[in-house]
Scaffold this motif. Structure first.
Motif, PDB file in Angstrom:
ATOM      1  N   PHE A 171       3.695   6.141  -7.940  1.00 42.63           N
ATOM      2  CA  PHE A 171       4.319   4.882  -7.753  1.00 42.63           C
ATOM      3  C   PHE A 171       4.052   4.006  -9.099  1.00 42.63           C
ATOM      4  O   PHE A 171       4.685   2.941  -8.959  1.00 42.63           O
TER       5      PHE A 171
ATOM      6  N   PHE B  10       0.157  -3.586  -6.014  1.00 46.13           N
ATOM      7  CA  PHE B  10       0.306  -2.343  -5.796  1.00 46.13           C
ATOM      8  C   PHE B  10      -0.989  -1.457  -5.378  1.00 46.13           C
ATOM      9  O   PHE B  10      -1.938  -1.427  -6.432  1.00 46.13           O
TER      10      PHE B  10
ATOM     11  N   GLY C 151      -2.727   2.041  -4.437  1.00 50.71           N
ATOM     12  CA  GLY C 151      -2.609   3.704  -3.690  1.00 50.71           C
ATOM     13  C   GLY C 151      -3.408   4.073  -2.674  1.00 50.71           C
ATOM     14  O   GLY C 151      -4.725   3.792  -2.964  1.00 50.71           O
TER      15      GLY C 151
ATOM     16  N   GLY D 125       4.287   1.768   2.327  1.00 53.03           N
ATOM     17  CA  GLY D 125       5.212   2.671   1.918  1.00 53.03           C
ATOM     18  C   GLY D 125       4.797   4.107   1.684  1.00 53.03           C
ATOM     19  O   GLY D 125       3.597   4.176   1.411  1.00 53.03           O
ATOM     20  N   GLY D 126       5.696   5.001   1.537  1.00 53.13           N
ATOM     21  CA  GLY D 126       5.407   6.620   1.247  1.00 53.13           C
ATOM     22  C   GLY D 126       6.288   7.044   0.679  1.00 53.13           C
ATOM     23  O   GLY D 126       7.612   6.660   1.031  1.00 53.13           O
ATOM     24  N   TRP D 127       6.400   7.898  -0.220  1.00 55.31           N
ATOM     25  CA  TRP D 127       7.301   8.886  -0.736  1.00 55.31           C
ATOM     26  C   TRP D 127       7.029  10.228  -0.555  1.00 55.31           C
ATOM     27  O   TRP D 127       5.862  10.731  -0.640  1.00 55.31           O
TER      28      TRP D 127
ATOM     29  N   TYR E  58       0.920  -1.329  -0.010  1.00 54.06           N
ATOM     30  CA  TYR E  58       0.010   0.040  -0.013  1.00 54.06           C
ATOM     31  C   TYR E  58       0.706   1.234  -0.044  1.00 54.06           C
ATOM     32  O   TYR E  58       1.767   1.535   0.827  1.00 54.06           O
ATOM     33  N   CYS E  59       0.721   2.136  -0.914  1.00 58.92           N
ATOM     34  CA  CYS E  59       1.533   3.332  -1.202  1.00 58.92           C
ATOM     35  C   CYS E  59       0.716   4.504  -0.500  1.00 58.92           C
ATOM     36  O   CYS E  59      -0.477   4.777  -1.461  1.00 58.92           O
TER      37      CYS E  59
END
Length: 353
Positions: free
Chosen positions: A73, A85, A87, A127-129, A60-61
């Motif tokens: 992503f 994946f 979002g 995760g995350g950006w 999970y983004c």
């Protein structure tokens, strides 16, 4: 707290400012998969996530400042077949609520509730950006407080600012590291290119004006909003999205992370901004003692682009494989070892497209 200018590493939307293709995607990225009245939070962003019967692990983004959960992503998801994946996106309908996004803790609680409903059982891979790394940390904290396991949290080139872990800007080591970063920054920015040089001047002017406005408006609640506008072109976004981004920006400034005892992999871009060292390794080790810091080539924006994302995909794929006992694939979908995947990628780079 005093008004400050948020580091661009929390704000830049995939480097869209200087990429016309990504610019166009950023304009409508939030509403691409849903209508403006949608309350949906979780969206599939690769083929594996929509394939019937696919039992691969779900990753999970978390969205960055814009609230769009998939656009950042896409390149990473394409290189990781077998991993589903998804979002995490700010629902367009919720953006109309002036309280939504007002605190990191509240928005993380909302997203954690959606995740638990979407995946009632099993471990979470999260995760995350950019700003998504900060929101993602609080989501991980929230999920663990609900009794759910977060097997991996991947923070991609960002960390909370309100910690005492980093060195001060006047520290001798900080200044030496800043000077050492200069050659790499110059090589990456390609200052010989006239278009790039003009873009850099424009960005510098925007940031300078933002800092001046913030300094003059210390007691003005709009100072931080002006700082956002100095870093990202808000005119590209719908009105309700702009309001949400400003609220979330202030929330990120006010967020104070709690210690985290879970597993974290923090990916840190080798090329730092010209005048600021994020010091992500020091910050993450201060928050989460079990953090692993992985340097990756590129800048904050370019680590998520096609040219620099493959090494990130290789490392993240291997970590997920160890957790989920998933076979490692190369980007063609063939099962192979991590070393073989890297060697094949190297061979393709030498041969060229």
């Amino acid at each position: 707290m005093p008004d400050t200018v948020l580091p661009s590493s929390w704000v830049v939307e995939g480097g869209a400012a200087d990429d016309p293709v990504r610019n166009a995607g950023a304009l409508h990225g939030l509403f691409a998969l849903t209508g403006r009245g949608s309350e949906r939070v979780i969206h599939p962003i690769n083929d594996s996530a929509v394939e019937a019967g696919n039992s691969g692990p779900a990753f999970y983004c978390v969205h960055s400042l814009s609230g769009a959960g998939g656009t950042d992503f896409c390149q990473l998801a394409r290189l990781m077949p077998g991993v589903r994946f998804y979002g995490i996106q700010a629902p367009p309908k919720k953006m109309r609520d002036p309280a939504f996004g007002g605190s990191v803790e509240a928005i993380a609680d909302y997203y954690a509730g959606a995740l638990v409903k979407f995946q009632p059982q099993g471990r979470f891979l999260l995760g995350g950006w950019s700003a998504g790394a900060i929101i993602g940390l609080e989501i991980a904290q929230n999920l663990r407080s609900r009794g759910r396991e977060v097997a991996l949290f991947a923070a991609i080139d960002a960390a909370p600012e309100n910690t005492a872990a980093g060195r001060r800007p006047w520290h001798p080591i900080y200044l030496l590291q800043l000077a050492a970063n200069l050659p790499g920054w110059i090589r990456h920015e390609n200052l010989i290119d006239k278009t790039v040089a003009v873009s850099l001047v424009r960005r510098a002017r925007q940031k300078t004006m933002a800092r001046v406005k913030a300094a003059l408006g210390k007691r003005n609640t709009s100072a931080n909003d002006q700082a956002v506008e100095g870093i990202i072109d808000l005119a590209r976004f719908p009105a309700e999205q702009r309001s949400f981004m400003k609220r979330l920006y202030r929330a990120l400034l006010e967020y104070h992370p709690k210690p985290y005892s879970g597993d974290v992999v923090a990916y840190e871009a080798r090329v730092k901004p010209l005048l600021h060292l994020p010091q992500l390794g020091r910050v993450w080790r201060g928050i989460a003692p079990r953090s692993v810091i992985v340097p990756i080539d590129g800048t904050h924006a370019s680590v998520m682009r096609k040219t620099h994302v493959p090494p990130l995909a290789d490392d993240l794929r291997a970590r997920i494989a160890r957790i989920a006992t998933l076979p490692v694939h190369d980007n063609t979908g063939s099962v192979c070892s991590l070393a073989e995947a890297r060697e094949r990628r190297r061979a393709r780079a030498l041969v060229g497209p």
